[in-house]
Design a protein around this motif. Sequence first.
Motif, PDB file in Angstrom:
ATOM      1  N   ASN A  80      54.397  53.143  38.720  1.00  0.00           N
ATOM      2  CA  ASN A  80      54.935  52.322  37.760  1.00  0.00           C
ATOM      3  C   ASN A  80      54.812  53.027  36.207  1.00  0.00           C
ATOM      4  O   ASN A  80      55.287  52.471  35.363  1.00  0.00           O
ATOM      5  CB  ASN A  80      54.420  50.992  37.560  1.00  0.00           C
ATOM      6  CG  ASN A  80      54.637  50.355  38.901  1.00  0.00           C
ATOM      7  OD1 ASN A  80      55.589  50.486  39.608  1.00  0.00           O
ATOM      8  ND2 ASN A  80      53.860  49.171  39.002  1.00  0.00           N
ATOM      9  N   GLN A  81      54.178  54.260  36.117  1.00  0.00           N
ATOM     10  CA  GLN A  81      53.941  54.772  34.905  1.00  0.00           C
ATOM     11  C   GLN A  81      53.423  53.712  33.918  1.00  0.00           C
ATOM     12  O   GLN A  81      53.775  53.723  32.874  1.00  0.00           O
ATOM     13  CB  GLN A  81      55.291  55.510  34.405  1.00  0.00           C
ATOM     14  CG  GLN A  81      55.466  56.854  34.906  1.00  0.00           C
ATOM     15  CD  GLN A  81      56.368  56.441  36.135  1.00  0.00           C
ATOM     16  OE1 GLN A  81      57.225  55.745  36.144  1.00  0.00           O
ATOM     17  NE2 GLN A  81      56.239  57.359  37.384  1.00  0.00           N
ATOM     18  N   GLN A  82      52.336  52.931  34.413  1.00  0.00           N
ATOM     19  CA  GLN A  82      51.807  52.086  33.497  1.00  0.00           C
ATOM     20  C   GLN A  82      50.352  51.763  33.904  1.00  0.00           C
ATOM     21  O   GLN A  82      49.859  52.144  34.890  1.00  0.00           O
ATOM     22  CB  GLN A  82      52.270  50.358  33.911  1.00  0.00           C
ATOM     23  CG  GLN A  82      53.853  50.298  33.348  1.00  0.00           C
ATOM     24  CD  GLN A  82      53.888  49.888  32.137  1.00  0.00           C
ATOM     25  OE1 GLN A  82      53.153  49.116  31.485  1.00  0.00           O
ATOM     26  NE2 GLN A  82      55.316  50.265  31.490  1.00  0.00           N
ATOM     27  N   PRO A  83      49.442  51.584  32.734  1.00  0.00           N
ATOM     28  CA  PRO A  83      48.080  51.404  33.057  1.00  0.00           C
ATOM     29  C   PRO A  83      47.934  49.995  33.889  1.00  0.00           C
ATOM     30  O   PRO A  83      48.537  49.229  33.717  1.00  0.00           O
ATOM     31  CB  PRO A  83      47.214  51.319  31.518  1.00  0.00           C
ATOM     32  CG  PRO A  83      48.732  50.983  30.538  1.00  0.00           C
ATOM     33  CD  PRO A  83      49.968  51.178  31.339  1.00  0.00           C
ATOM     34  N   MET A  84      46.854  50.146  34.885  1.00  0.00           N
ATOM     35  CA  MET A  84      46.648  48.881  35.508  1.00  0.00           C
ATOM     36  C   MET A  84      45.586  48.016  34.712  1.00  0.00           C
ATOM     37  O   MET A  84      44.755  48.688  34.316  1.00  0.00           O
ATOM     38  CB  MET A  84      46.214  49.256  37.012  1.00  0.00           C
ATOM     39  CG  MET A  84      45.978  48.157  37.833  1.00  0.00           C
ATOM     40  SD  MET A  84      45.261  48.837  39.476  1.00  0.00           S
ATOM     41  CE  MET A  84      43.397  48.563  38.900  1.00  0.00           C
ATOM     42  N   ARG A  85      45.581  46.797  34.886  1.00  0.00           N
ATOM     43  CA  ARG A  85      44.652  45.865  34.313  1.00  0.00           C
ATOM     44  C   ARG A  85      43.941  45.498  35.440  1.00  0.00           C
ATOM     45  O   ARG A  85      44.435  45.099  36.591  1.00  0.00           O
ATOM     46  CB  ARG A  85      45.442  44.764  33.674  1.00  0.00           C
ATOM     47  CG  ARG A  85      46.248  44.971  32.666  1.00  0.00           C
ATOM     48  CD  ARG A  85      46.030  44.255  31.337  1.00  0.00           C
ATOM     49  NE  ARG A  85      44.883  44.084  31.047  1.00  0.00           N
ATOM     50  CZ  ARG A  85      44.527  43.539  29.921  1.00  0.00           C
ATOM     51  NH1 ARG A  85      45.241  42.654  29.098  1.00  0.00           N
ATOM     52  NH2 ARG A  85      43.414  43.059  29.687  1.00  0.00           N
ATOM     53  N   VAL A  86      42.689  44.876  35.018  1.00  0.00           N
ATOM     54  CA  VAL A  86      41.776  44.428  36.488  1.00  0.00           C
ATOM     55  C   VAL A  86      41.480  43.050  35.986  1.00  0.00           C
ATOM     56  O   VAL A  86      40.923  42.416  34.678  1.00  0.00           O
ATOM     57  CB  VAL A  86      40.402  45.107  36.379  1.00  0.00           C
ATOM     58  CG1 VAL A  86      39.714  44.623  37.501  1.00  0.00           C
ATOM     59  CG2 VAL A  86      40.833  46.720  36.626  1.00  0.00           C
ATOM     60  N   SER A  87      41.814  42.137  36.974  1.00  0.00           N
ATOM     61  CA  SER A  87      41.575  40.655  36.768  1.00  0.00           C
ATOM     62  C   SER A  87      40.232  40.258  37.517  1.00  0.00           C
ATOM     63  O   SER A  87      39.958  40.685  38.824  1.00  0.00           O
ATOM     64  CB  SER A  87      42.799  39.850  37.290  1.00  0.00           C
ATOM     65  OG  SER A  87      43.793  40.240  36.533  1.00  0.00           O
ATOM     66  N   ILE A  88      39.672  39.474  37.286  1.00  0.00           N
ATOM     67  CA  ILE A  88      38.550  39.177  37.831  1.00  0.00           C
ATOM     68  C   ILE A  88      38.577  37.593  38.391  1.00  0.00           C
ATOM     69  O   ILE A  88      38.591  36.710  37.296  1.00  0.00           O
ATOM     70  CB  ILE A  88      37.146  39.456  37.213  1.00  0.00           C
ATOM     71  CG1 ILE A  88      36.843  40.893  37.219  1.00  0.00           C
ATOM     72  CG2 ILE A  88      35.832  38.612  38.000  1.00  0.00           C
ATOM     73  CD1 ILE A  88      35.736  41.364  36.494  1.00  0.00           C
ATOM     74  N   LYS A  89      38.340  36.886  39.434  1.00  0.00           N
ATOM     75  CA  LYS A  89      38.719  35.860  39.921  1.00  0.00           C
ATOM     76  C   LYS A  89      37.362  35.379  40.345  1.00  0.00           C
ATOM     77  O   LYS A  89      37.122  35.788  41.563  1.00  0.00           O
ATOM     78  CB  LYS A  89      39.839  35.703  40.944  1.00  0.00           C
ATOM     79  CG  LYS A  89      40.154  34.388  41.296  1.00  0.00           C
ATOM     80  CD  LYS A  89      41.588  34.509  42.208  1.00  0.00           C
ATOM     81  CE  LYS A  89      42.032  33.111  42.527  1.00  0.00           C
ATOM     82  NZ  LYS A  89      43.060  33.438  43.477  1.00  0.00           N
ATOM     83  N   GLY A  90      36.528  34.996  39.826  1.00  0.00           N
ATOM     84  CA  GLY A  90      35.301  34.689  40.180  1.00  0.00           C
ATOM     85  C   GLY A  90      35.119  33.079  40.472  1.00  0.00           C
ATOM     86  O   GLY A  90      35.808  32.013  39.918  1.00  0.00           O
ATOM     87  N   ASP A  91      34.216  32.617  41.487  1.00  0.00           N
ATOM     88  CA  ASP A  91      33.955  31.215  41.876  1.00  0.00           C
ATOM     89  C   ASP A  91      33.099  30.687  40.630  1.00  0.00           C
ATOM     90  O   ASP A  91      32.155  31.269  40.177  1.00  0.00           O
ATOM     91  CB  ASP A  91      33.225  31.475  43.158  1.00  0.00           C
ATOM     92  CG  ASP A  91      33.067  29.828  43.547  1.00  0.00           C
ATOM     93  OD1 ASP A  91      33.820  29.350  44.388  1.00  0.00           O
ATOM     94  OD2 ASP A  91      32.112  29.220  43.309  1.00  0.00           O
ATOM     95  N   SER A  92      33.221  29.489  40.322  1.00  0.00           N
ATOM     96  CA  SER A  92      32.434  28.884  39.374  1.00  0.00           C
ATOM     97  C   SER A  92      31.077  28.860  39.510  1.00  0.00           C
ATOM     98  O   SER A  92      30.240  29.167  38.548  1.00  0.00           O
ATOM     99  CB  SER A  92      32.871  27.371  38.913  1.00  0.00           C
ATOM    100  OG  SER A  92      34.307  27.235  38.874  1.00  0.00           O
ATOM    101  N   LYS A  93      30.639  28.776  40.674  1.00  0.00           N
ATOM    102  CA  LYS A  93      29.158  28.713  40.976  1.00  0.00           C
ATOM    103  C   LYS A  93      28.417  30.091  41.248  1.00  0.00           C
ATOM    104  O   LYS A  93      27.371  30.118  41.572  1.00  0.00           O
ATOM    105  CB  LYS A  93      29.041  27.998  42.294  1.00  0.00           C
ATOM    106  CG  LYS A  93      29.305  26.349  42.110  1.00  0.00           C
ATOM    107  CD  LYS A  93      28.136  25.522  41.318  1.00  0.00           C
ATOM    108  CE  LYS A  93      28.411  24.128  41.348  1.00  0.00           C
ATOM    109  NZ  LYS A  93      29.709  23.992  40.646  1.00  0.00           N
ATOM    110  N   GLU A  94      29.473  30.967  41.407  1.00  0.00           N
ATOM    111  CA  GLU A  94      28.738  32.343  41.524  1.00  0.00           C
ATOM    112  C   GLU A  94      27.772  32.635  40.308  1.00  0.00           C
ATOM    113  O   GLU A  94      28.169  32.721  39.419  1.00  0.00           O
ATOM    114  CB  GLU A  94      30.071  33.397  41.695  1.00  0.00           C
ATOM    115  CG  GLU A  94      29.772  34.549  42.043  1.00  0.00           C
ATOM    116  CD  GLU A  94      29.228  34.663  43.401  1.00  0.00           C
ATOM    117  OE1 GLU A  94      30.026  34.008  44.433  1.00  0.00           O
ATOM    118  OE2 GLU A  94      28.253  35.202  43.836  1.00  0.00           O
ATOM    119  N   GLU A  95      26.714  33.249  40.988  1.00  0.00           N
ATOM    120  CA  GLU A  95      25.858  33.662  39.822  1.00  0.00           C
ATOM    121  C   GLU A  95      26.032  34.973  39.239  1.00  0.00           C
ATOM    122  O   GLU A  95      26.779  35.883  39.678  1.00  0.00           O
ATOM    123  CB  GLU A  95      24.255  33.905  40.714  1.00  0.00           C
ATOM    124  CG  GLU A  95      23.548  32.678  41.074  1.00  0.00           C
ATOM    125  CD  GLU A  95      22.558  32.843  42.035  1.00  0.00           C
ATOM    126  OE1 GLU A  95      22.258  34.259  42.116  1.00  0.00           O
ATOM    127  OE2 GLU A  95      21.976  32.039  42.550  1.00  0.00           O
TER     128      GLU A  95
END
Lengths: 204, 168
Positions: free
Chosen positions: A159-174
Motif C-alpha cells: 500500500n506504500q503506507q505506514p502501518m498502524r498498530v492497534s491493541i485490543k486488550g481485555d478490560s481485566k487483563e493485567e
Amino acid sequence: MPRIKVKRTSTVTDMTAMCDVAALLLTFFILTATARQPEPLAVSTPSSTYEFKVPAENNATLTIGQGKVFFEVAGQKVRARTLELIGQQYKINFTPEEIKKFSVVSTFGVPVSSLKSFLAMSGADRMKPGVQTGIPTDSTDNQLNSWVLQARTATAEVNQQPMRVSIKGDSKEEYPVVKKIVDVLQKQKVNKFLLVTNAEARKK
Amino acid sequence: MAELNTGGKKATPRVDMTPMVDLMFLLVTFFILTTSISTPQAMDIVKPDKDENNKDNRLELKASKTMTILLGKNDKVAWYMGEAGATAPTYESLSQVEKSIIENRRKADASGVKGEFVVLVKPTSGSNFKNFVDIMDELEILKVKVRQIDDDNILDSEKESMRSQGIL
C-alpha cells in the motif's frame, strides 16, 4: 328517527408500501454493513470517550486476553505478502493455496511451526478451544516481533503506507501482560498505538 | 372457436403483501444481528521512545507542575506532586482522581511557575488494562495536554508505599 349509517371500510390494508420500506432497509443494511468476523479470542474492551475510528486499512490488531496474544493484519494482499515474508524468515515453504487460505483468515494465534496444519483445518475446527494457543512472545522465540515486522514491511510494499498498530486488550487483563506486548513493539520503534475501546458517552 | 371469457367483472390484480413484508423484516433482523455496523473506537497513545542514544528524549519537568499518578490494585491510585518522597502520596480510588487533577492543575497554574502542567502516569503490575485506559481517558476529558506514560521507572520507594497501603 333516521338510522346512523356506519361506513364500513375494508380491514385489508395495502402492504405494498410497507414492503417497499422493508426492502429499502434491507438494501441499506446489506450495503453498509460488513460481515462480523468470528473471533477466536473473545475480549471485552474497556470503554472510553475517544472518538477515533480504527482504520480499516494499513492496520494490524493485536488482541490480548487470557495472557495470550492474537494477531491480525488488514487487507488480503497484505496478509498474503506477510505470510510469504514469514515463510522466508522461518524457512517454511507455503504453497500458493495456503497463502490464499491465509489471506482470508482474520485473527489467529498459532505458532509459526503449526501454521501449516492450522491452515489445513476447516473454519469451524480453527475456532475450537485449545487449537489457537496464542503467538509466542518469549525473548528466545519472539514470533510476535516477526509478525509485526513483516506485516509492516508487507504494508509498506503493497500500500506504500505506514502501518498502524492497534491493541485490543481485555478490560481485566493485567497491565504487565500488556506491557510485555508493548515492549516488543517499542523495540521496533513503534511508539504510537491505538487502543481499541468501546464508545462511551461523555458525561457532563 | 373457444373464447376466453374476458368480459364482465375484472378481478383486481391485488396480491396480499403481508407474508412478503414478514419475510423482509426477518431478513432485516438477520442482517442487523449478524453484521457489525460501526467500526470500533480507538484511543491514540504515544509512549516515550526507549532509544537511550537519542538526546532529545530527555524531557525536563518542573517539580511543582508535575503530578505523578500510580495505578494500583482494586482500581486504586496513589498520586503525589513533584518529586518522589518529597510529599506523601495520596491514596484514593480511580473515580475520585478527577477532582484531584483539577485541583492540582489549578494550584500549579496559580503558582506562576513557567511550563505546562504535566501528568505522569505509572501503571504498576497491580493495575489492569481498564485502569490504564480509564486514566488516559480521564486526562483526555480534562484536556491535560502533557501526559507521559512511564511503566519502566517505578521507584522502589513508590512500590514500598503502595505495598503498605495494600494496593500493589
